[in-house]
Scaffold this motif. Structure first.
Motif, PDB file in Angstrom:
ATOM      1  N   GLN A  26      58.194  18.577  -1.857  1.00  0.00           N
ATOM      2  CA  GLN A  26      57.896  17.879  -3.112  1.00  0.00           C
ATOM      3  C   GLN A  26      56.384  17.781  -3.230  1.00  0.00           C
ATOM      4  O   GLN A  26      55.709  17.435  -2.249  1.00  0.00           O
ATOM      5  CB  GLN A  26      58.494  16.477  -3.085  1.00  0.00           C
ATOM      6  CG  GLN A  26      59.992  16.469  -3.246  1.00  0.00           C
ATOM      7  CD  GLN A  26      60.536  15.088  -2.926  1.00  0.00           C
ATOM      8  OE1 GLN A  26      60.839  14.770  -1.787  1.00  0.00           O
ATOM      9  NE2 GLN A  26      60.608  14.248  -3.945  1.00  0.00           N
ATOM     10  N   VAL A  27      55.880  18.077  -4.423  1.00  0.00           N
ATOM     11  CA  VAL A  27      54.447  18.219  -4.602  1.00  0.00           C
ATOM     12  C   VAL A  27      53.913  17.200  -5.602  1.00  0.00           C
ATOM     13  O   VAL A  27      54.521  16.981  -6.649  1.00  0.00           O
ATOM     14  CB  VAL A  27      54.152  19.665  -5.077  1.00  0.00           C
ATOM     15  CG1 VAL A  27      52.782  19.780  -5.689  1.00  0.00           C
ATOM     16  CG2 VAL A  27      54.322  20.653  -3.929  1.00  0.00           C
ATOM     17  N   LEU A  54      50.925  14.557 -11.826  1.00  0.00           N
ATOM     18  CA  LEU A  54      49.490  14.849 -11.727  1.00  0.00           C
ATOM     19  C   LEU A  54      48.742  13.525 -11.756  1.00  0.00           C
ATOM     20  O   LEU A  54      48.841  12.769 -12.736  1.00  0.00           O
ATOM     21  CB  LEU A  54      49.029  15.729 -12.897  1.00  0.00           C
ATOM     22  CG  LEU A  54      47.509  15.847 -13.074  1.00  0.00           C
ATOM     23  CD1 LEU A  54      46.855  16.551 -11.878  1.00  0.00           C
ATOM     24  CD2 LEU A  54      47.162  16.605 -14.370  1.00  0.00           C
ATOM     25  N   VAL A  55      48.019  13.225 -10.691  1.00  0.00           N
ATOM     26  CA  VAL A  55      47.152  12.053 -10.676  1.00  0.00           C
ATOM     27  C   VAL A  55      45.754  12.549 -10.995  1.00  0.00           C
ATOM     28  O   VAL A  55      45.202  13.364 -10.253  1.00  0.00           O
ATOM     29  CB  VAL A  55      47.171  11.365  -9.288  1.00  0.00           C
ATOM     30  CG1 VAL A  55      46.277  10.140  -9.288  1.00  0.00           C
ATOM     31  CG2 VAL A  55      48.590  11.015  -8.864  1.00  0.00           C
ATOM     32  N   THR A  70      50.074   6.083  -1.240  1.00  0.00           N
ATOM     33  CA  THR A  70      51.134   5.080  -1.070  1.00  0.00           C
ATOM     34  C   THR A  70      52.143   5.130  -2.230  1.00  0.00           C
ATOM     35  O   THR A  70      53.345   5.122  -1.997  1.00  0.00           O
ATOM     36  CB  THR A  70      50.547   3.659  -0.922  1.00  0.00           C
ATOM     37  OG1 THR A  70      49.647   3.454  -2.014  1.00  0.00           O
ATOM     38  CG2 THR A  70      49.790   3.490   0.378  1.00  0.00           C
ATOM     39  N   ASP A  71      51.652   5.258  -3.468  1.00  0.00           N
ATOM     40  CA  ASP A  71      52.575   5.285  -4.622  1.00  0.00           C
ATOM     41  C   ASP A  71      53.607   6.397  -4.474  1.00  0.00           C
ATOM     42  O   ASP A  71      54.743   6.260  -4.907  1.00  0.00           O
ATOM     43  CB  ASP A  71      51.808   5.543  -5.933  1.00  0.00           C
ATOM     44  CG  ASP A  71      51.018   4.318  -6.385  1.00  0.00           C
ATOM     45  OD1 ASP A  71      51.139   3.264  -5.725  1.00  0.00           O
ATOM     46  OD2 ASP A  71      50.262   4.435  -7.382  1.00  0.00           O
ATOM     47  N   HIS A  72      53.183   7.522  -3.899  1.00  0.00           N
ATOM     48  CA  HIS A  72      54.090   8.687  -3.840  1.00  0.00           C
ATOM     49  C   HIS A  72      54.658   8.913  -2.439  1.00  0.00           C
ATOM     50  O   HIS A  72      55.274   9.951  -2.193  1.00  0.00           O
ATOM     51  CB  HIS A  72      53.361   9.939  -4.340  1.00  0.00           C
ATOM     52  CG  HIS A  72      52.993   9.854  -5.796  1.00  0.00           C
ATOM     53  ND1 HIS A  72      53.887  10.134  -6.798  1.00  0.00           N
ATOM     54  CD2 HIS A  72      51.837   9.483  -6.408  1.00  0.00           C
ATOM     55  CE1 HIS A  72      53.297   9.943  -7.975  1.00  0.00           C
ATOM     56  NE2 HIS A  72      52.051   9.550  -7.766  1.00  0.00           N
ATOM     57  N   ALA A  73      54.431   7.966  -1.530  1.00  0.00           N
ATOM     58  CA  ALA A  73      54.965   8.080  -0.149  1.00  0.00           C
ATOM     59  C   ALA A  73      54.659   9.452   0.461  1.00  0.00           C
ATOM     60  O   ALA A  73      55.534  10.161   0.969  1.00  0.00           O
ATOM     61  CB  ALA A  73      56.466   7.800  -0.137  1.00  0.00           C
ATOM     62  N   GLU A 113      43.866   5.142   6.651  1.00  0.00           N
ATOM     63  CA  GLU A 113      44.328   3.797   6.244  1.00  0.00           C
ATOM     64  C   GLU A 113      45.834   3.782   6.008  1.00  0.00           C
ATOM     65  O   GLU A 113      46.506   2.800   6.289  1.00  0.00           O
ATOM     66  CB  GLU A 113      43.642   3.380   4.934  1.00  0.00           C
ATOM     67  CG  GLU A 113      42.186   2.988   5.067  1.00  0.00           C
ATOM     68  CD  GLU A 113      41.492   2.908   3.698  1.00  0.00           C
ATOM     69  OE1 GLU A 113      40.274   2.686   3.700  1.00  0.00           O
ATOM     70  OE2 GLU A 113      42.148   3.085   2.640  1.00  0.00           O
ATOM     71  N   CYS A 114      46.334   4.882   5.467  1.00  0.00           N
ATOM     72  CA  CYS A 114      47.753   4.940   5.093  1.00  0.00           C
ATOM     73  C   CYS A 114      48.623   5.524   6.201  1.00  0.00           C
ATOM     74  O   CYS A 114      49.832   5.698   6.014  1.00  0.00           O
ATOM     75  CB  CYS A 114      47.929   5.776   3.827  1.00  0.00           C
ATOM     76  SG  CYS A 114      47.045   5.124   2.416  1.00  0.00           S
ATOM     77  N   GLY A 115      48.013   5.906   7.310  1.00  0.00           N
ATOM     78  CA  GLY A 115      48.790   6.482   8.409  1.00  0.00           C
ATOM     79  C   GLY A 115      49.301   7.893   8.107  1.00  0.00           C
ATOM     80  O   GLY A 115      50.277   8.352   8.699  1.00  0.00           O
ATOM     81  N   VAL A 116      48.640   8.579   7.185  1.00  0.00           N
ATOM     82  CA  VAL A 116      49.007   9.986   6.892  1.00  0.00           C
ATOM     83  C   VAL A 116      47.999  10.847   7.643  1.00  0.00           C
ATOM     84  O   VAL A 116      46.810  10.846   7.316  1.00  0.00           O
ATOM     85  CB  VAL A 116      48.931  10.279   5.372  1.00  0.00           C
ATOM     86  CG1 VAL A 116      49.274  11.748   5.083  1.00  0.00           C
ATOM     87  CG2 VAL A 116      49.842   9.344   4.604  1.00  0.00           C
ATOM     88  N   ARG A 117      48.472  11.556   8.665  1.00  0.00           N
ATOM     89  CA  ARG A 117      47.514  12.283   9.509  1.00  0.00           C
ATOM     90  C   ARG A 117      47.838  13.768   9.600  1.00  0.00           C
ATOM     91  O   ARG A 117      47.491  14.422  10.575  1.00  0.00           O
ATOM     92  CB  ARG A 117      47.468  11.639  10.909  1.00  0.00           C
ATOM     93  CG  ARG A 117      46.821  10.245  10.872  1.00  0.00           C
ATOM     94  CD  ARG A 117      46.700   9.633  12.246  1.00  0.00           C
ATOM     95  NE  ARG A 117      48.019   9.411  12.821  1.00  0.00           N
ATOM     96  CZ  ARG A 117      48.227   8.880  14.033  1.00  0.00           C
ATOM     97  NH1 ARG A 117      47.208   8.543  14.794  1.00  0.00           N
ATOM     98  NH2 ARG A 117      49.457   8.704  14.495  1.00  0.00           N
ATOM     99  N   ARG A 118      48.499  14.266   8.563  1.00  0.00           N
ATOM    100  CA  ARG A 118      48.786  15.705   8.528  1.00  0.00           C
ATOM    101  C   ARG A 118      47.973  16.318   7.382  1.00  0.00           C
ATOM    102  O   ARG A 118      48.166  15.935   6.219  1.00  0.00           O
ATOM    103  CB  ARG A 118      50.282  15.891   8.273  1.00  0.00           C
ATOM    104  CG  ARG A 118      50.867  17.034   9.044  1.00  0.00           C
ATOM    105  CD  ARG A 118      52.360  17.077   8.872  1.00  0.00           C
ATOM    106  NE  ARG A 118      53.073  16.192   9.770  1.00  0.00           N
ATOM    107  CZ  ARG A 118      54.303  15.731   9.530  1.00  0.00           C
ATOM    108  NH1 ARG A 118      54.940  16.051   8.444  1.00  0.00           N
ATOM    109  NH2 ARG A 118      54.900  14.949  10.411  1.00  0.00           N
ATOM    110  N   LEU A 119      47.066  17.228   7.723  1.00  0.00           N
ATOM    111  CA  LEU A 119      46.114  17.733   6.719  1.00  0.00           C
ATOM    112  C   LEU A 119      45.908  19.231   6.880  1.00  0.00           C
ATOM    113  O   LEU A 119      45.674  19.730   7.984  1.00  0.00           O
ATOM    114  CB  LEU A 119      44.762  17.018   6.923  1.00  0.00           C
ATOM    115  CG  LEU A 119      43.570  17.529   6.114  1.00  0.00           C
ATOM    116  CD1 LEU A 119      43.743  17.217   4.624  1.00  0.00           C
ATOM    117  CD2 LEU A 119      42.265  16.882   6.614  1.00  0.00           C
TER     118      LEU A 119
END
Ligand code: NAD
Ligand code: UFG
Length: 338
Positions: A26-27, A54-55, A70-73, A113-119
């Motif tokens: 999901q994109v 689209l943000v 965060t809004d889009h998990a 900050e959001c704990g998202v560490r895949r880049l």
């Protein structure tokens, strides 16, 4: 996976969105539209039959990135957002360091900050500088010859430090060679503002009569026909490389990985002109001009590491690159006249 594409409305980002959706991700796109239009996202929606949020925001705005995550998990980020014109980077270095380096810093801060560490990060073969040997593998020394290249190098080093400090990160640095061509639908492709800097869009515009002739920058290089040799990679292959990289980040037990995305095959400027003419039955008037400052004679990848670790290999050849670029150019002509 839920993936945020910064710069998702751009040339590479829009093709990657198609490939990621085909692979059932999901994109969500995050773009300040400084070098793109929201219509690109609508076209990706029509190709994929999928709605894509689209943000509209700037990666330098850490709070806006935080909100989008965060809004889009969001579970992973592919970071395309950046400025990429080599000449402009020499005229406006502060803009490039601000947009590319500070932008990436703000992005990774928000991710942490959001704990998202895949880049997955869009780097470039420009980080190899003047080739010391060929093909260029990922262990080749790096250097920069212009501010744009230096931003890519600084970002790579910054990501290396972040991965060393916190091995929980999974970062994939993709060093693109020369992406060209367009999606088969001809709905999305490369449509730079103003006079193109890069060879393929310039050739397309000459073929379409939008520009009178191509300047071939130098015919006295130490190459078979004297013109510069590059590793052109079909944009759809390149996009699929991102899908493979994202998958590898979940299986490879290493905080940072670097992969070349190229074909391993070099073509000269004259090869490109002749192929484009033959495949598309058009004529490309050209003249030999002086060398362009900063250009290297020959640059092509060793694609072995991406093949071995990602299971990714480019499958589309030069004819497909030229045909798709021309189909897209003709579609633009129809769009502009309609
Ligand atoms: P592009 O200009 O088409 O796409 C970049 C997108 O990022 C655009 O939609 C732009 O509006 C957006 N953007 C720029 N700055 C932003 C910011 N601060 N915040 C939010 N959005 C922002 O370029 P592209 O060819 O798709 O390139 C994508 C990435 O790949 C870039 O980082 C570029 O440096 C890198 N790259 C491109 C090439 C190439 O030949 N196209 C080669 C090597 C590396
Ligand atoms: N060229 C011409 N005439 C033109 C444009 C280009 O002869 O009008 C030649 C160049 O001299 C070079 C070749 O075509 O020999 C390819 O040039 P591009 O500008 O298309 O691509 P580069 O290899 O110079 O650079 C591109 C991106 C960089 C990126 C690099 C490596 O523009 O951002 O690939 O990925 F860093």
């Amino acid at each position: 996976m839920k993936v945020l594409l910064t710069g998702g409305a751009g040339y590479i980002g829009s093709h990657c969105a198609v490939a990621l959706i085909a692979a059932e991700h999901q994109v969500v796109c995050f773009d300040n539209l400084s070098n793109s239009r929201p219509q690109a996202i609508e076209r990706v929606e029509s190709i994929t039959g999928t709605r894509i949020p689209l943000v509209v925001g700037d990666v330098r705005d850490r709070e806006a990135v935080h909100r989008a995550l965060t809004d889009h998990a969001i579970e992973a980020v592919v970071h395309f957002a950046g400025l990429k014109a080599v000449g402009e980077s020499a005229e406006k270095p502060m803009l490039y360091y601000d947009n590319n380096v500070r932008g990436t810093l703000a992005l990774v801060e928000a991710m942490a900050e959001c704990g998202v560490r895949r880049l997955v990060f869009s780097s470039s073969a420009t980080v190899y500088g003047q080739p010391q040997y060929l093909p260029l593998d990922e262990a080749h020394p790096t250097s920069a010859t212009n501010p744009y290249g230096r931003t890519k190098l600084m970002i790579e080093e910054m990501l290396g430090d972040i991965a060393a400090a916190d091995p929980g990160w999974r970062i994939g640095v993709l060093r693109y060679f020369n992406p060209v061509g367009a999606h088969d639908s001809a709905l999305i492709g490369e449509d730079p503002n103003g006079v193109p800097n890069n060879l393929m869009p310039f050739i397309s515009r000459v073929a379409a009569g939008r520009l009178p002739e191509l300047s071939v920058f130098g015919d006295d290089y130490d190459t078979a026909d004297g013109t510069g040799v590059r590793d052109y990679v079909h944009i759809v292959d390149l996009a699929e490389g991102h899908v493979a990289a994202l998958a590898a980040l979940t299986t490879i037990d290493r905080p940072l990985s670097i992969w070349n995305l190229g074909t391993g095959q070099g073509y000269s400027v004259l090869d490109m002109i002749r192929s484009f003419e033959r495949v598309n039955a058009v004529s490309i008037p050209y003249r030999i001009a002086p060398r362009r400052a900063g250009d290297v004679a020959t640059c092509y990848a060793s694609p072995a590491k991406a093949r071995d670790e990602l299971g990714w290999q480019a499958s589309r050849g030069l004819d497909a690159m030229c045909a798709s670029a021309w189909r897209f150019e003709r579609m633009l002509a129809t769009r502009n006249s309609g």
